[in-house]
Design a protein around this motif. Sequence first.
Motif, short mmCIF file in Angstrom:
data_model
loop_
_atom_site.label_atom_id
_atom_site.label_comp_id
_atom_site.label_asym_id
_atom_site.label_seq_id
_atom_site.Cartn_x
_atom_site.Cartn_y
_atom_site.Cartn_z
N VAL A 54 31.86 -16.03 0.68
CA VAL A 54 30.66 -16.23 -0.13
C VAL A 54 30.15 -17.63 0.17
O VAL A 54 30.92 -18.59 0.18
CB VAL A 54 30.95 -16.08 -1.63
N ILE A 55 28.84 -17.76 0.46
CA ILE A 55 28.27 -19.08 0.72
C ILE A 55 27.70 -19.65 -0.57
O ILE A 55 27.06 -18.93 -1.36
CB ILE A 55 27.19 -19.02 1.83
N TYR A 56 27.93 -20.95 -0.79
CA TYR A 56 27.48 -21.63 -2.00
C TYR A 56 26.59 -22.81 -1.64
O TYR A 56 26.79 -23.47 -0.61
CB TYR A 56 28.67 -22.16 -2.80
N LYS A 57 25.63 -23.06 -2.51
CA LYS A 57 24.82 -24.28 -2.45
C LYS A 57 24.98 -24.99 -3.79
O LYS A 57 24.63 -24.45 -4.84
CB LYS A 57 23.34 -23.92 -2.22
N ASN A 80 23.27 -31.33 -7.97
CA ASN A 80 23.64 -32.01 -9.21
C ASN A 80 23.28 -31.19 -10.44
O ASN A 80 23.77 -31.46 -11.54
CB ASN A 80 22.95 -33.38 -9.30
N ILE A 81 22.42 -30.19 -10.24
CA ILE A 81 21.93 -29.39 -11.37
C ILE A 81 22.59 -28.03 -11.47
O ILE A 81 22.94 -27.56 -12.55
CB ILE A 81 20.40 -29.21 -11.26
N GLU A 82 22.81 -27.38 -10.32
CA GLU A 82 23.29 -26.00 -10.36
C GLU A 82 24.05 -25.65 -9.09
O GLU A 82 24.04 -26.39 -8.10
CB GLU A 82 22.09 -25.05 -10.50
N THR A 83 24.72 -24.49 -9.15
CA THR A 83 25.37 -23.91 -7.98
C THR A 83 24.89 -22.47 -7.85
O THR A 83 24.95 -21.70 -8.81
CB THR A 83 26.90 -23.93 -8.13
N ILE A 84 24.39 -22.12 -6.67
CA ILE A 84 23.97 -20.75 -6.41
C ILE A 84 24.79 -20.21 -5.24
O ILE A 84 25.40 -20.98 -4.49
CB ILE A 84 22.46 -20.64 -6.09
N ASN A 85 24.84 -18.89 -5.11
CA ASN A 85 25.64 -18.31 -4.03
C ASN A 85 25.00 -17.05 -3.48
O ASN A 85 24.10 -16.47 -4.10
CB ASN A 85 27.07 -18.05 -4.50
N TYR A 86 25.50 -16.64 -2.33
CA TYR A 86 25.06 -15.40 -1.70
C TYR A 86 26.28 -14.74 -1.07
O TYR A 86 27.11 -15.41 -0.44
CB TYR A 86 24.02 -15.69 -0.61
N SER A 102 27.76 -28.38 5.24
CA SER A 102 27.04 -29.64 5.34
C SER A 102 26.85 -30.27 3.97
O SER A 102 27.00 -29.61 2.94
CB SER A 102 25.67 -29.45 6.01
N VAL A 103 26.51 -31.56 3.99
CA VAL A 103 26.08 -32.30 2.80
C VAL A 103 24.82 -33.04 3.21
O VAL A 103 24.83 -33.78 4.20
CB VAL A 103 27.16 -33.29 2.32
N ASP A 104 23.72 -32.86 2.44
CA ASP A 104 22.48 -33.51 2.85
C ASP A 104 22.32 -34.89 2.22
O ASP A 104 23.21 -35.37 1.50
CB ASP A 104 21.27 -32.60 2.57
N ASN A 105 21.18 -35.52 2.47
CA ASN A 105 20.94 -36.89 1.98
C ASN A 105 20.89 -36.97 0.47
O ASN A 105 21.04 -38.06 -0.10
CB ASN A 105 19.63 -37.43 2.56
N PHE A 106 20.65 -35.85 -0.20
CA PHE A 106 20.55 -35.83 -1.66
C PHE A 106 21.86 -35.42 -2.33
O PHE A 106 21.91 -35.25 -3.55
CB PHE A 106 19.42 -34.89 -2.09
N GLY A 107 22.90 -35.24 -1.53
CA GLY A 107 24.20 -34.85 -2.09
C GLY A 107 24.38 -33.36 -2.27
O GLY A 107 25.40 -32.92 -2.82
N THR A 108 23.40 -32.57 -1.85
CA THR A 108 23.54 -31.11 -1.93
C THR A 108 24.53 -30.64 -0.87
O THR A 108 24.40 -30.98 0.30
CB THR A 108 22.19 -30.42 -1.69
N SER A 109 25.52 -29.87 -1.30
CA SER A 109 26.55 -29.40 -0.37
C SER A 109 26.45 -27.89 -0.19
O SER A 109 26.07 -27.15 -1.11
CB SER A 109 27.95 -29.78 -0.87
N TYR A 110 26.77 -27.46 1.02
CA TYR A 110 26.82 -26.04 1.37
C TYR A 110 28.23 -25.74 1.86
O TYR A 110 28.75 -26.46 2.71
CB TYR A 110 25.81 -25.73 2.47
#
Length: 259
Positions: free
Chosen positions: A52-55, A58-64, A38-46
């Motif tokens: 490996v899942i990523y989030k 605009n500031i960072e990328t984290i993963n699990y 998905s991509v939310d209203n703030f441009g954050t993408s998953y």
Amino acid sequence: MKFTFYIFIFFSVSIFSQESIEARLISKVDLNVDTLISVDNFGTSYYIKDDVIYKKTNIETINYNNLQLGTIESANAFNPLKINLFYKDFNTIIILDNRFAEIFKIDFNTLSEYKSVSHVSTGHDNTIWIFNQDLQKLELFDYKSRITRAQTAPVQSAVLDIKSNYNSCWLLTENYLYTYNYFGSLLKKITNTGYTALAESNENVILKKENALLFIKKDSEKIIPIKTSNLLINQFFVTNETLYIYNHKVLQKYQLKTN
């Protein structure tokens, strides 16, 4: 007089059959991931890459990652504070918080009432919608108390897709598209005439049929085609009135004009 009446009816039906929703291209960007969630209203993408899942913000990328559980069958970020990952091979769901810390693990193999799960989607509070293959029922499962809060009547055909929000759940099977409320009561049933996948946004539903998308407005059963160019549609989802189409190479973003 009758002839004039029939001409009017024919003309009206012709206009109705040509009704469609315009999708205006906003942007497109090259993208190489396995699954775009998905991509939310703030441009954050998953997204998922190599299980490996990523989030990405605009500031960072984290993963699990939890590679010992194998392939991620599906992921749902409808509630960004309780993201669910479904590992079908191990009949297990992992719930993550917004920093991708693991907050719950549900291993259906170890429950006193065993459940063989094929599809998963987000519910309200501490619940998830699961499709129980053994019973052929959709269940609203509370993963804190480990009990089933609601369940539907059995369905008679194979499940193709499932989507939900806090109030409703849509189950697409080979025969029908079912809409249920959070009590498990059937609200609507539409015959499947070739749909293979669905998306939901604000109670509106978008269906995929071959390489075309169709729109069903909330509280309606009218199926309206969405006008897009001849695209290869591997994945699609909608955020409010923004349609995203991904073909495993390019992500295209469209504005839907539904009013």
